[in-house]
Design a protein around this motif. Structure first.
Motif, PDB file in Angstrom:
ATOM      1  N   UNK A 146       0.818  -1.216   0.000  1.00  0.00           N
ATOM      2  CA  UNK A 146       0.000   0.000   0.000  1.00  0.00           C
ATOM      3  C   UNK A 146       0.856   1.271   0.000  1.00  0.00           C
ATOM      4  N   UNK A 147       2.189   1.102  -0.063  1.00  0.00           N
ATOM      5  CA  UNK A 147       3.132   2.223  -0.097  1.00  0.00           C
ATOM      6  C   UNK A 147       2.973   3.116   1.137  1.00  0.00           C
ATOM      7  N   UNK A 148       2.954   2.500   2.309  1.00  0.00           N
ATOM      8  CA  UNK A 148       2.739   3.222   3.558  1.00  0.00           C
ATOM      9  C   UNK A 148       3.976   3.148   4.441  1.00  0.00           C
ATOM     10  N   UNK A 149       4.156   4.196   5.250  1.00  0.00           N
ATOM     11  CA  UNK A 149       5.246   4.244   6.219  1.00  0.00           C
ATOM     12  C   UNK A 149       4.676   4.672   7.561  1.00  0.00           C
ATOM     13  N   UNK A 150       5.487   4.599   8.599  1.00  0.00           N
ATOM     14  CA  UNK A 150       5.043   5.000   9.932  1.00  0.00           C
ATOM     15  C   UNK A 150       4.618   6.469   9.904  1.00  0.00           C
ATOM     16  N   UNK A 151       3.445   6.751  10.444  1.00  0.00           N
ATOM     17  CA  UNK A 151       2.897   8.099  10.473  1.00  0.00           C
ATOM     18  C   UNK A 151       1.922   8.384   9.347  1.00  0.00           C
ATOM     19  N   UNK A 152       1.938   7.577   8.264  1.00  0.00           N
ATOM     20  CA  UNK A 152       1.011   7.791   7.145  1.00  0.00           C
ATOM     21  C   UNK A 152      -0.414   7.414   7.544  1.00  0.00           C
ATOM     22  N   UNK A 153      -1.369   7.966   6.802  1.00  0.00           N
ATOM     23  CA  UNK A 153      -2.777   7.622   7.010  1.00  0.00           C
ATOM     24  C   UNK A 153      -3.165   6.507   6.046  1.00  0.00           C
ATOM     25  N   UNK A 154      -3.978   5.586   6.543  1.00  0.00           N
ATOM     26  CA  UNK A 154      -4.451   4.480   5.719  1.00  0.00           C
ATOM     27  C   UNK A 154      -5.966   4.366   5.856  1.00  0.00           C
ATOM     28  N   UNK A 155      -6.653   4.319   4.716  1.00  0.00           N
ATOM     29  CA  UNK A 155      -8.106   4.141   4.710  1.00  0.00           C
ATOM     30  C   UNK A 155      -8.396   2.654   4.566  1.00  0.00           C
ATOM     31  N   UNK A 156      -9.027   2.078   5.566  1.00  0.00           N
ATOM     32  CA  UNK A 156      -9.316   0.651   5.541  1.00  0.00           C
ATOM     33  C   UNK A 156     -10.756   0.411   5.067  1.00  0.00           C
ATOM     34  N   UNK A 157     -10.962  -0.605   4.195  1.00  0.00           N
ATOM     35  CA  UNK A 157     -12.313  -0.886   3.672  1.00  0.00           C
ATOM     36  C   UNK A 157     -13.159  -1.681   4.669  1.00  0.00           C
ATOM     37  N   UNK A 158     -13.348  -1.128   5.865  1.00  0.00           N
ATOM     38  CA  UNK A 158     -14.161  -1.770   6.893  1.00  0.00           C
ATOM     39  C   UNK A 158     -15.643  -1.521   6.603  1.00  0.00           C
ATOM     40  N   UNK A 159     -16.565  -2.219   7.280  1.00  0.00           N
ATOM     41  CA  UNK A 159     -17.994  -1.963   7.047  1.00  0.00           C
ATOM     42  C   UNK A 159     -18.362  -0.489   7.205  1.00  0.00           C
TER      43      UNK A 159
END
Length: 839
Positions: free
Chosen positions: A609-622
Motif C-alpha cells: 500500500x506504499x505506507x510508512x510509519x505516520x502515514x494515514x491508511x483508509x481501511x475498507x471496513x464496514x
C-alpha cells in the motif's frame, strides 16, 4: 537410415547395456515422481477452493458481499434483480460451524440458500432441496462427511456450534459423488436460507448476493452494484476467493516450486550418473555412424530414440510412484488456511501436474542422452572416441569455475538486494554448487595425494588414481550428494527458523489473557467469529475471576489479501506483540494504539500500500475508517498479513459491539486450568462457547503451524532418501563395471581386502567432497529462504545458522551411502584375476 534399422540398432545396444538403462529409468522416474507428487499436493489446495466456489456460484459472474459477518440486508436482493441486464440473482448465507454427530465433530462451511440458487446451475445445488421439508429445516451433507460424524440415516440430527450459538439440524439427504463430482470431499452443509438465518441469528441478512448478468451487460451491472454498495459493501467477481486464496497460499507454493527444482536436479543427476556408465558404448556408436558417412542429424535421431524410450518408460513409472506418494504422503493439508477459506480435502490431478512431471522427465532423458553433442557436431568423425576427460581440467575447468563464481555472485546479489527473487537465487546457488564442485574434489584428491607417501598402504594411491582417471563420473556422483544435502539443509534450516518465529508469535498473542472464551470449533483458531457478549456479567461474577475483557478480531479483504485484524482490549498490558514489531518504538506504538486512531500494519501489507510509519491508511471496513500507522510488524503467522488495533476502534469501524472472544484474567492464586474449569461449569454443556487456557490455545496454534509446515520436513527427508539411493546405485554400478580393472589390480598383487578398502576410500572421498560442499552451500541457501520468508511473505523468522542440521545431513548421507556401497564393493573386490585376461 530407415526406422526399422534404427529400431534394430537400439535392440542390439540395449542388450549390451540393459542394467545401465534400468538405472537411468529409475533415476528419471524418481525425479518425475517427486515433481508430480509435489505439484498435485500444491494444486489440490487451490483447485479445491475453485471447485467449491464454482459448485456454488455456477454461472454467476458478479457478487455483492458483506465486509463482515453482519452480512447484507436481504431486502437488497429485490433491488439487484431490478437492475437492467441482470439475468438471475440469488442470496447466499455462509458461515463456518462445528458439526457434531454421534461419531465425532468436524468444521464445516454452512451454506444457506433458496431455490433461486438453482437457477445459476451450480453443481452443488443441482440435486439439493433448498426449501424446508414439511416446514422443518433440514440439512444436506456430502456422504463422506455424513459418515464421519455419524448421521447417515434420514432424520438423524447433528448439533451445530456457530457464532457462539447451538442449533440442531436433521439429515434430509446425502449427496453422492455421482451428483456433485469432486465436491464430494468438501466439508460443507447445505440448508434452506430461512433455516440458516434462524441457526445463526441473522434474520433478514445474507452473506452475499450472486449475480448473473446478461450477455454484454456485465460492465453496466457492475456499475449499478457499486452504486448499491455505497462504499460499505464489496462488489467483485465470483472468483474473488480464489485470488485471495492464491495470495494466502503463496508460501506453500514457493516451497513447492523450490522442491520441484531440487527434485528435478536429483533425478537428473541420478540418470546422468547411469548414463555416464554407458558413455563409452555411446561414443563408439557415434564414431561408427560418423565413420560410415551418416550426418550429425541422423546420429542425433538415433540417440533421440534412446531418449524417447528412456523418457517414456521413466515417466510412466514416475507417475505411478508419484501417485502413491501424493495419496499416502504428500497430503494437500490446508492447515490454518481453513480458518478463512472453505478448503476441501479432495486430491485434484490436473493436466499441469502431469505435464510438469513428464516434461521434466523427458528433458532429463534428452539432455543425458545428448551429453556428447559436441562430439556429434564435430567435423572430426572420430571426435567421440578421441576426446579426453575435460571436467575440472584445463581451459574447460577454468571456464566452469568462472561461471560458477558468477553464479555465486548472482545469488549474493539476490540475497542482499532482491529477496523477492529467492527461488531464482536458490537456482543460482545450485548452479554455483555444481559448477564449482570440481574444485573441492580436486583439492581433496590433492590432499590425499600429498598424504599418501606417509602411508605404507597402496590404497590411497590407487583410490586417487582411479578417481582422477574418471573425473566426470566422480563429479557427477559427488554432485548428487551435494544437491541432496544442499536441499535438505536449506529447507530444514529455514523450516526451523520459521517454526521458532511462529512459536514466538503464538506466545505473544496469548500473553493477553489467562483464559480464552470464544465460539467453539477448530475453524475459529484465529478468534474471528463474532458473537453477542451476553455472558460477560455472568463470568465477571465468578469468584476466581479478576476481570473479563472483550476481545475483537476478524478478517478483512484489503486488495488481494484477506488480512487478519487483531483487536485486543485497550486495558491489555501487552496490547502489541513485542517480538513481532519490525519498525517503530514498541512503547510509543503501544501508547498510540491504546489511545485510538492508530494501527500496526504488517510490513508486506504496508509495502504493497506504499505506507510508512505516520502515514494515514483508509481501511475498507464496514464503516470505512482512516487510521494512522503506528508501527510495522511481521504477519504474526498469517501469510496474507495482519493489522493490530484496539477493540474500541474495531467496534466503531465494524459498526458492531459483538465480541470475538472474552479475555478472562484470574485472581492471584487461581491457576488458568482451575479458572477454565470454573468457567465451563458456569456456561454449561449446552453453550456454543469453548473455554481454553492461554497455554492450550498457544499449543493448538503451534501444532497447526507444525502441521502446515510438515510438508517441508517430508520434502527434505525424501530428497535425502532419493539422493542416498541414487548415489549408492551409481557408485555400486560403477564399481561393478570396474571388475576387469579390479581383476588387473589383483594380477598385480592386490588382495581382496585392499581392493575393498580402495573402493570404500573412493566412495568416502566422493561423498565427503560432495556432501561437505552441499552442506556449506545449504547454509547459504537457508539465508536466502529466511530472507524471502521474512521480507517477502513477512513471516516471523528467528535467524540462526542450522549448523547441526548441516552436520546431521552430511553424516546421514555419507554414512548411509558408504554402508550401502560396502556390499557390492566387497563382492566386486572378489572378482577372479582371470577376468583381466578376457578380451
Amino acid at each position: 537410415m530407415k526406422l526399422s534399422n534404427v529400431l534394430h540398432l537400439y535392440r542390439v545396444r540395449l542388450r549390451a547395456r540393459a542394467l545401465q538403462e534400468c538405472f537411468a529409468v529409475v533415476g528419471i522416474a524418481a525425479g518425475v515422481a517427486l515433481l508430480f507428487a509435489s505439484q498435485v499436493a500444491s494444486s489440490s489446495l487451490s483447485s479445491s477452493v475453485a471447485q467449491l466456489s464454482h459448485g456454488i456460484v455456477g454461472d454467476a459472474k458478479l457478487q455483492i458481499l458483506a465486509r463482515d459477518a453482519g452480512g447484507v440486508p436481504e431486502r437488497m436482493l429485490g433491488q439487484v434483480r431490478h437492475i437492467p441486464g441482470v439475468r438471475a440473482a440469488a442470496p447466499l448465507l455462509e458461515t463456518s460451524a462445528n458439526a457434531i454427530g454421534p461419531k465425532g465433530s468436524e468444521s464445516v462451511d454452512l451454506v444457506g440458500a433458496d431455490a433461486s440458487l438453482s437457477d445459476l446451475n451450480g453443481s452443488l445445488v443441482r440435486n439439493t432441496k433448498l426449501t424446508p421439508f414439511a416446514g422443518i429445516g433440514a440439512m444436506v451433507l456430502p456422504a463422506p462427511l455424513a459418515r464421519r460424524i455419524g448421521v447417515e440415516k434420514f432424520g438423524r440430527e447433528a448439533t451445530f456450534q456457530l457464532n457462539g450459538r447451538v442449533a440442531q439440524a436433521a439429515l434430509y439427504s446425502q449427496l453422492t459423488e455421482k451428483q456433485i463430482g469432486p465436491l464430494i470431499s468438501s466439508p460443507i452443509a447445505v440448508v434452506p436460507l430461512p433455516f440458516a438465518q434462524e441457526m445463526t441469528g441473522w434474520a433478514g441478512r445474507v452473506s452475499r448476493i450472486l449475480v448473473q448478468p446478461a450477455a454484454g451487460s456485465e460492465a453496466g451491472v457492475r456499475k449499478a452494484l457499486l452504486g448499491l454498495a455505497a462504499g460499505r459493501l464489496n462488489v467483485t467477481g465470483t472468483d474473488h476467493d480464489e485470488a485471495l486464496f492464491a495470495k494466502a497460499a503463496a508460501a506453500s507454493n514457493q516451497s513447492t516450486a523450490l522442491f520441484a527444482v531440487i527434485s528435478a536436479l536429483v533425478g537428473f543427476l541420478f540418470a546422468f550418473n547411469a548414463m555416464l556408465l554407458s558413455v563409452p558404448q555411446r561414443r563408439r556408436l557415434i564414431a561408427d555412424l560418423r565413420r560410415d558417412g551418416y550426418a550429425p542429424r541422423t546420429v542425433i535421431g538415433v540417440l533421440l530414440l534412446d531418449a524417447v524410450v528412456l523418457g517414456v518408460l521413466a515417466c510412466v513409472l514416475g507417475l505411478a510412484i508419484g501417485e502413491e506418494l501424493s495419496i499416502h504422503l504428500f497430503h494437500s493439508n490446508p492447515g490454518y488456511l481453513s480458518s478463512a477459506f472453505a478448503v476441501g480435502s479432495q486430491r485434484v490431478v490436473g493436466f499441469k501436474s502431469i505435464a510438469v512431471g513428464c516434461g521434466g522427465g523427458m528433458l532429463a532423458a534428452i539432455v543425458a542422452v545428448l551429453s556428447p553433442l559436441r562430439d556429434i557436431l564435430s567435423r572430426d568423425p572420430l571426435a567421440a572416441i578421441s576426446s579426453t576427460e575435460r571436467v575440472g581440467r584445463g581451459a574447460v575447468g577454468a571456464r566452469l569455475t568462472i561461471v560458477g563464481v558468477v553464479s555465486l555472485a548472482a545469488a549474493t546479489v539476490v540475497l542482499l538486494l532482491a529477496p523477492k527473487l529467492a527461488i531464482l537465487g536458490v537456482v543460482f546457488l545450485m548452479a554455483a554448487l555444481l559448477l564449482l564442485l570440481a574444485v573441492p574434489l580436486a583439492a581433496l584428491l590433492g590432499l590425499v595425494r600429498r598424504l599418501a607417501p606417509r602411508i605404507t598402504s597402496a590404497v590411497p594411491h590407487v583410490a586417487v588414481m582411479e578417481l582422477d582417471a574418471a573425473r566426470a563420473r566422480a563429479v557427477a556422483i559427488a554432485a548428487t550428494g551435494a544437491i541432496a544435502v544442499f536441499g535438505s539443509v536449506a529447507i530444514q534450516g529455514a523450516h526451523g527458523n520459521l517454526l521458532s518465529g511462529l512459536e514466538n508469535a503464538a506466545s505473544d498473542m496469548n500473553a493477553l489473557t489467562d483464559v480464552w472464551v470464544s465460539p467453539a470449533g477448530s475453524y475459529n483458531l484465529l478468534k474471528t467469529t463474532p458473537f453477542a457478549p451476553t455472558q460477560q456479567g455472568k463470568l465477571e461474577a465468578l469468584p476466581g475471576v479478576r476481570a473479563v475483557r472483550v476481545y475483537r478480531g476478524g478478517l478483512l479483504d484489503v486488495g488481494e489479501r484477506r488480512v487478519w485484524v487483531v483487536a485486543p482490549p485497550t486495558q491489555s498490558a501487552g496490547l502489541l506483540p513485542p517480538t513481532q514489531l519490525l519498525e517503530g518504538s514498541l512503547r510509543q506504538a503501544t501508547e498510540r494504539v491504546r489511545a485510538g486512531g492508530w494501527v500496526v500494519l504488517s510490513q508486506a501489507l504496508a509495502s504493497e500500500l506504499h505506507l510508512h510509519i505516520g502515514d494515514r491508511v483508509a481501511l475498507p471496513t464496514p464503516n470505512p475508517s482512516a487510521f494512522r500507522v503506528a508501527a510495522l510488524s511481521t504477519n504474526i503467522g498469517w501469510a496474507p498479513g495482519a493489522i493490530v488495533m484496539n477493540a474500541d476502534d474495531y467496534a466503531r469501524a465494524w459498526g458492531s459491539a459483538d465480541a470475538s472472544a472474552y479475555n478472562v484474567l484470574m485472581e492471584p492464586g487461581v491457576s488458568p486450568a482451575d479458572g477454565a474449569r470454573e468457567i465451563r461449569q458456569a456456561l454449561g454443556s449446552s453453550s456454543g462457547l469453548a473455554v481454553e487456557t492461554a497455554a492450550q490455545h498457544a499449543d493448538r496454534q503451534r501444532a497447526l503451524s507444525r502441521q502446515g509446515l510438515e510438508r517441508l520436513t517430508q520434502i527434505a527427508t525424501l530428497i535425502l532418501v532419493a539422493a542416498v539411493l541414487a548415489m549408492a546405485a551409481a557408485m555400486g554400478n560403477m564399481v561393478w563395471q570396474r571388475r576387469p580393472r579390479l581383476a588387473k589390480l589383483k594380477l598385480e598383487g592386490f588382495s581382496r581386502v585392499e581392493l575393498w578398502r580402495t573402493i570404500m576410500l573412493e566412495s568416502l572421498l566422493l561423498l565427503g567432497a560432495g556432501c561437505l560442499s552441499g552442506a556449506a552451500f545449504g547454509l547459504y541457501g537457508q539465508q536466502l529462504l529466511d530472507r524471502a520468508l521474512a521480507n517477502v511473505i513477512n513471516f516471523p523468522v528467528v535467524y540462526s545458522v542450522a549448523a547441526m542440521t548441516a552436520l546431521g545431513s552430511l553424516a546421514l548421507v555419507t554414512a548411509t551411502a558408504v554402508a550401502i556401497v560396502a556390499i557390492p564393493g566387497y563382492l566386486a573386490a572378489g572378482v577372479s584375476p582371470a577376468v583381466a585376461l578376457q578380451d
